[in-house]
Design an enzyme around this catalytic site. Structure first.
Site, short mmCIF file in Angstrom:
data_model
loop_
_atom_site.label_atom_id
_atom_site.label_comp_id
_atom_site.label_asym_id
_atom_site.label_seq_id
_atom_site.Cartn_x
_atom_site.Cartn_y
_atom_site.Cartn_z
N PHE A 126 63.95 46.76 33.27
CA PHE A 126 62.76 47.05 32.47
C PHE A 126 62.16 48.34 33.02
O PHE A 126 61.64 48.36 34.14
CB PHE A 126 61.77 45.89 32.58
CG PHE A 126 60.59 45.96 31.66
CD1 PHE A 126 60.67 45.49 30.36
CD2 PHE A 126 59.38 46.47 32.10
CE1 PHE A 126 59.57 45.52 29.52
CE2 PHE A 126 58.27 46.52 31.27
CZ PHE A 126 58.36 46.05 29.97
N GLY A 134 52.15 55.34 36.77
CA GLY A 134 52.34 53.95 37.16
C GLY A 134 51.42 53.05 36.38
O GLY A 134 51.83 52.41 35.41
N GLY A 242 53.29 37.66 29.28
CA GLY A 242 54.11 36.53 29.68
C GLY A 242 54.71 36.73 31.05
O GLY A 242 54.80 35.79 31.85
N ARG A 244 53.41 38.30 33.51
CA ARG A 244 52.38 38.10 34.54
C ARG A 244 52.21 36.62 34.87
O ARG A 244 51.93 36.27 36.02
CB ARG A 244 51.07 38.73 34.09
CG ARG A 244 51.09 40.24 34.19
CD ARG A 244 49.95 40.93 33.47
NE ARG A 244 50.06 42.38 33.66
CZ ARG A 244 49.35 43.28 33.00
NH1 ARG A 244 48.47 42.87 32.09
NH2 ARG A 244 49.52 44.57 33.22
N GLN A 280 41.11 21.30 65.30
CA GLN A 280 40.29 21.49 64.10
C GLN A 280 40.49 22.87 63.47
O GLN A 280 40.58 22.98 62.24
CB GLN A 280 38.82 21.27 64.42
CG GLN A 280 37.93 21.30 63.18
CD GLN A 280 36.47 21.12 63.51
OE1 GLN A 280 35.88 21.96 64.19
NE2 GLN A 280 35.87 20.02 63.06
N GLN A 337 49.72 33.23 61.36
CA GLN A 337 48.73 32.95 62.40
C GLN A 337 48.93 31.55 62.99
O GLN A 337 48.81 31.36 64.20
CB GLN A 337 47.32 33.08 61.81
CG GLN A 337 46.22 33.23 62.86
CD GLN A 337 46.25 34.60 63.53
OE1 GLN A 337 46.88 35.54 63.04
NE2 GLN A 337 45.58 34.72 64.67
N GLY A 341 52.70 33.70 68.12
CA GLY A 341 53.68 34.74 68.41
C GLY A 341 55.00 34.52 67.71
O GLY A 341 55.68 35.48 67.31
N GLU A 364 54.03 44.63 38.05
CA GLU A 364 53.58 44.08 36.76
C GLU A 364 52.06 44.09 36.64
O GLU A 364 51.44 43.17 36.10
CB GLU A 364 54.17 42.68 36.52
CG GLU A 364 55.67 42.74 36.29
CD GLU A 364 56.23 41.56 35.55
OE1 GLU A 364 55.52 40.97 34.71
OE2 GLU A 364 57.40 41.23 35.79
#
Length: 380
Positions: A126, A134, A242, A244, A280, A337, A341, A364
């Site tokens: 496409f 853009g 569509g 999207r 928590q 997170q 590490g 898109e």
């Protein structure tokens, strides 16, 4: 574990969801890291998609396709993205191409291209974006001049998914270089002389080939014009609405994958003598992530159901795409997170999810464009 977005899925849609989820987990997910690292598209995965009839999602049954409604389409996109977003992106662009041919092509073009495309090959592209145009495609410089029974295309397109792999390109070009209102839609086979540019090396979505395309005196039959001259942009926007919904669904799938990985890790990883899922701060992160995923899925389903009801879904599609894509970035960030590490290493997939997520807010239609579409729906 996914929360139920609604009870609106039919028994058939739930069956499709379950089959595609199994495929995503068993066939897509295991090879995703290698495909990403090598920047190589997993062609065996594409062949498997074809065997499941998923490459014919937007092709009418008359031409050998699945002809999915928008809700089923969104469910498939979500589940394929759960396994590997790069594969989901390639599939959605292929489906954009088949949608254009199915909706705007002549009977001869449909019969020539759609059965084989529904079976998986040739692969669709496409081509709307350009190096200098853009978010405002009306500024495109690609032209298509009429010469007898042919059109001759000149110009450059950029950010083309399936650029290397694809063989059938839906191209948008001006029939009058000085008239922004002359954008027209064409079907251009790669064999007509399209030159493929360099492959982009990207932050994420690395297994999906993204290239530029150059058109230098590329000649096609006049019958390959898909819309009347000047009707190309309205056709593109219609098809992209569509699309999207599909991209928003992919964002949900990626977010769900990141959430599932974070929950699994939090339950397995121990600190201070107990799983970090008992802490928590971690529990609240997971709560926020789950809420974003659930809200995103609800927006996608609402937009899809509106489209299936025959109503104009533009505002809802942009809401879903905007919210779900931005949520995917947040959820994937939090998944890293939670892993600490380890989340920054390739030992766990969340680092790839994090890199992949950003593109969802760009292609898109950027988040900024989505907000403008939403504002028009709300204010104008």
């Amino acid at each position: 574990m996914a929360l139920a977005a609604s009870d609106s899925l039919s028994e058939e849609q739930r069956a499709v969801r379950d089959v595609v989820r199994e495929f995503a987990v068993e066939e897509l997910r295991p090879g995703a890291a290698v495909a990403d690292a090598s920047e190589t598209f997993p062609e065996d995965a594409w062949d498997s998609l074809a065997e499941l009839d998923l490459t014919g999602l937007t092709t009418p049954e008359t031409y050998g396709g699945y002809d999915a409604d928008r809700l089923t389409y969104s469910v498939v996109n979500e589940e394929v993205a759960y396994g590997h977003l790069a594969v989901a992106t390639a599939l959605s662009v292929h489906c954009l191409a088949t949608s254009c041919i199915a909706e705007f092509g002549t009977e001869a073009l449909k019969e020539e291209y759609l059965p084989d495309m529904a079976a998986g090959r040739p692969i669709g592209m496409f081509a709307l974006s350009e190096p200098g145009a853009g978010s405002n495609p009306a500024e495109m410089s690609t032209t298509a001049r009429r010469e007898g029974d042919e059109y001759v295309l000149d110009g450059e397109k950029q950010w083309i998914t399936n650029g290397e792999r694809g063989d059938v390109c839906i191209v948008f070009a001006k029939t009058d270089p000085d008239d922004p209102g002359s954008v027209t839609q064409f079907l251009v086979p790669k064999s007509a002389g399209i030159e493929v540019g360099k492959k982009e090396h990207k932050l994420g979505l690395r297994a999906s080939d993204t290239t530029g395309l150059t058109f230098d005196e590329v000649r096609i039959p006049a019958e390959n014009r898909l819309t009347e001259e000047g009707k190309g942009l309205s056709a593109a926007f219609h098809i992209l609405t569509g699309g999207r919904i599909g991209i928003a669904a992919q964002a949900v799938g990626l977010s769900q994958a990141a959430l599932d990985e974070a929950v699994s890790y939090a339950n397995d990883r121990e600190q201070f003598g107990s799983p970090i899922a008992d802490i928590q701060a971690i529990r609240h992160k997971l709560a926020d992530m789950a809420t974003q995923v659930h809200a995103s899925r609800q927006l996608v389903r609402a937009a899809a159901e509106r489209a299936d009801a025959g109503a104009d879904p533009r505002t809802e599609a942009s809401m879903a795409k905007y919210f779900a894509s931005e949520a995917a970035v947040d959820v994937c960030n939090e998944a890293v997170q939670v892993h600490g590490g380890y989340g920054y290493t390739t030992d766990f997939p969340v680092e790839r999810f994090y890199r992949d997520a950003k593109i969802l807010t760009i292609y898109e239609g950027t988040s900024e464009i989505q907000k403008e579409v939403i504002a028009r729906g709300v204010v104008d």
